[in-house]
Design a protein around this motif. Structure first.
Motif, mmCIF file in Angstrom:
data_model
loop_
_atom_site.group_PDB
_atom_site.id
_atom_site.type_symbol
_atom_site.label_atom_id
_atom_site.label_comp_id
_atom_site.label_asym_id
_atom_site.label_seq_id
_atom_site.Cartn_x
_atom_site.Cartn_y
_atom_site.Cartn_z
ATOM 1 N N LEU A 123 -37.704 -5.678 -22.457
ATOM 2 C CA LEU A 123 -36.330 -5.765 -21.972
ATOM 3 C C LEU A 123 -35.978 -4.563 -21.113
ATOM 4 C CD1 LEU A 123 -33.587 -7.291 -22.124
ATOM 5 C CD2 LEU A 123 -33.048 -5.866 -24.113
ATOM 6 N N ILE A 185 -28.492 -2.180 -27.515
ATOM 7 C CA ILE A 185 -29.094 -3.439 -27.973
ATOM 8 C C ILE A 185 -30.129 -3.174 -29.054
ATOM 9 C CG2 ILE A 185 -30.574 -5.380 -27.272
ATOM 10 C CD1 ILE A 185 -29.166 -5.342 -24.569
ATOM 11 N N SER A 203 -31.578 -10.189 -22.298
ATOM 12 C CA SER A 203 -30.402 -9.752 -23.033
ATOM 13 C C SER A 203 -29.580 -10.900 -23.642
ATOM 14 C CB SER A 203 -29.519 -8.894 -22.118
ATOM 15 O OG SER A 203 -28.346 -8.502 -22.760
ATOM 16 N N ASP A 221 -23.026 -4.625 -20.404
ATOM 17 C CA ASP A 221 -24.036 -5.404 -19.684
ATOM 18 C C ASP A 221 -23.447 -5.988 -18.404
ATOM 19 O OD1 ASP A 221 -26.526 -6.410 -19.303
ATOM 20 O OD2 ASP A 221 -26.374 -8.028 -20.754
#
Length: 336
Positions: A123, A185, A203, A221
């Motif tokens: 990610l 996260i 995400s 985000d």
């Protein structure tokens, strides 16, 4: 002073990485592994997608490596434009290597399993490389603006120092806009289930698995993606607006056609990339299906990395001549 500033940025990034590294993987989730959905459909359809993706992956690596080698060894290509294209090709190689090999592994049940640390790492590199690429698109558009709109001052304005600064700035911008929300996260507890409804760790599907309030992370985000995408897109559009206005003033039809051809092909890649990324990340949180998200994600994870070397470089006459000298057995887009 310039060197001091550069070393300070490196030290700052190194400090952030070390602090974040220990926070990133210090997670108290129930699940320590995730299962990526990957390919869907019948076994025959899955194998078809696998071989199609494998062919595209190998072709993408070949084209981008070829561009890097040629632009590094041919002295006639030692220009700012090809310096940025070489960096873009390097980014594309890293980009597909961070996504596609694991995607190919999802053809088997065992290959669909990814560790928590592996998922967060994927990610991070996905967002970092994507953000860096957006900023680099803006730098490339600015370079073309100077070359076409200010040709007499181009060599002075876009020297090697400016090229390095724009590239380093793109990398630092990608890191600064990516690292904080990846840390957030990584601290979420994942206890609903461990099935990531995507073909890589992205995400939105990860946040769906968290059993905590993700409003702040969704907001960060959204604003991070908006900052990266809209800022670089604005620079790109403004640069090409001035370029098109300058091209229209070119007296010869042949000169205008050639310039418009180059601008249009560049804008096609930019439109595909930015259009799909904006659809995915700069939008309100509504109930789009993850099946649709996977289809859209194919464009910016698989299609644009192979289009970039073809449109930005391999359609260029100088590059094609260099390719023919090194690979005489390949007919490289001679009709394009």
């Amino acid at each position: 002073m310039r060197k001091i500033g550069f070393y300070f940025m490196v030290f700052y990034a190194f400090l952030w990485i070390n602090i974040g590294y220990y926070k990133m993987f210090d997670n108290k989730s129930i699940f320590k592994e995730f299962i990526i959905v990957g390919f869907c459909g019948t076994p025959a359809l899955q194998y078809f997608f696998f071989f199609l993706l494998l062919l595209t992956f190998l072709l993408t690596l070949f084209c981008n490596f070829m561009v890097m080698i040629i632009t590094s060894t041919e002295r006639c290509l030692y220009t700012p434009m090809y310096f940025f294209i070489r960096n873009l090709s390097f980014l594309e190689v890293c980009y597909v290597l961070s996504i596609v090999p694991k995607l190919l592994g999802t053809i088997t049940l065992h290959g669909r399993v990814i560790s928590f640390s592996g998922c967060i790492t994927q990610l991070f590199f996905f967002f970092f490389l994507s953000s860096t690429e957006c900023f680099l698109f803006g730098a490339m558009a600015y370079d073309r603006y100077l070359a076409i709109c200010h040709p007499l001052h181009y060599t002075t304005l876009m020297d090697s120092y400016m090229c390095r600064n724009l590239t380093i700035g793109s990398i630092m911008g990608g890191f600064v806009t990516t690292f904080p929300h990846i840390i957030l996260i990584s601290q979420l507890p994942f206890c609903k289930n461990n099935v990531v409804n995507h073909f890589f760790c992205d995400s939105p599907p990860l946040l769906q698995l968290a059993c905590a309030d993700t409003y702040l992370i969704d907001l960060i985000d959204f604003y991070s993606a908006a900052l990266v995408i809209l800022t670089s897109l604005l620079v790109t559009l403004l640069s090409y607006t001035h370029i098109i206005a300058t091209v229209i003033a070119i007296p010869t039809q042949q000169g205008r056609s050639k310039a418009f051809s180059t601008c249009c092909t560049h804008l096609i890649v930019v439109s595909i990339y930015y259009g799909t990324v904006i659809f995915m990340y700069v939008r309100p949180k509504v109930s789009f299906s993850f099946t649709l998200n996977r289809v859209v994600a194919v464009f910016y994870t698989i299609i644009t990395p192979i289009l970039n070397p073809i449109i930005y470089c391999l359609r260029n006459k100088e590059v094609k001549e260099s390719v023919r000298k090194r690979l005489p057995f390949i007919i490289c887009y001679s009709s394009m």
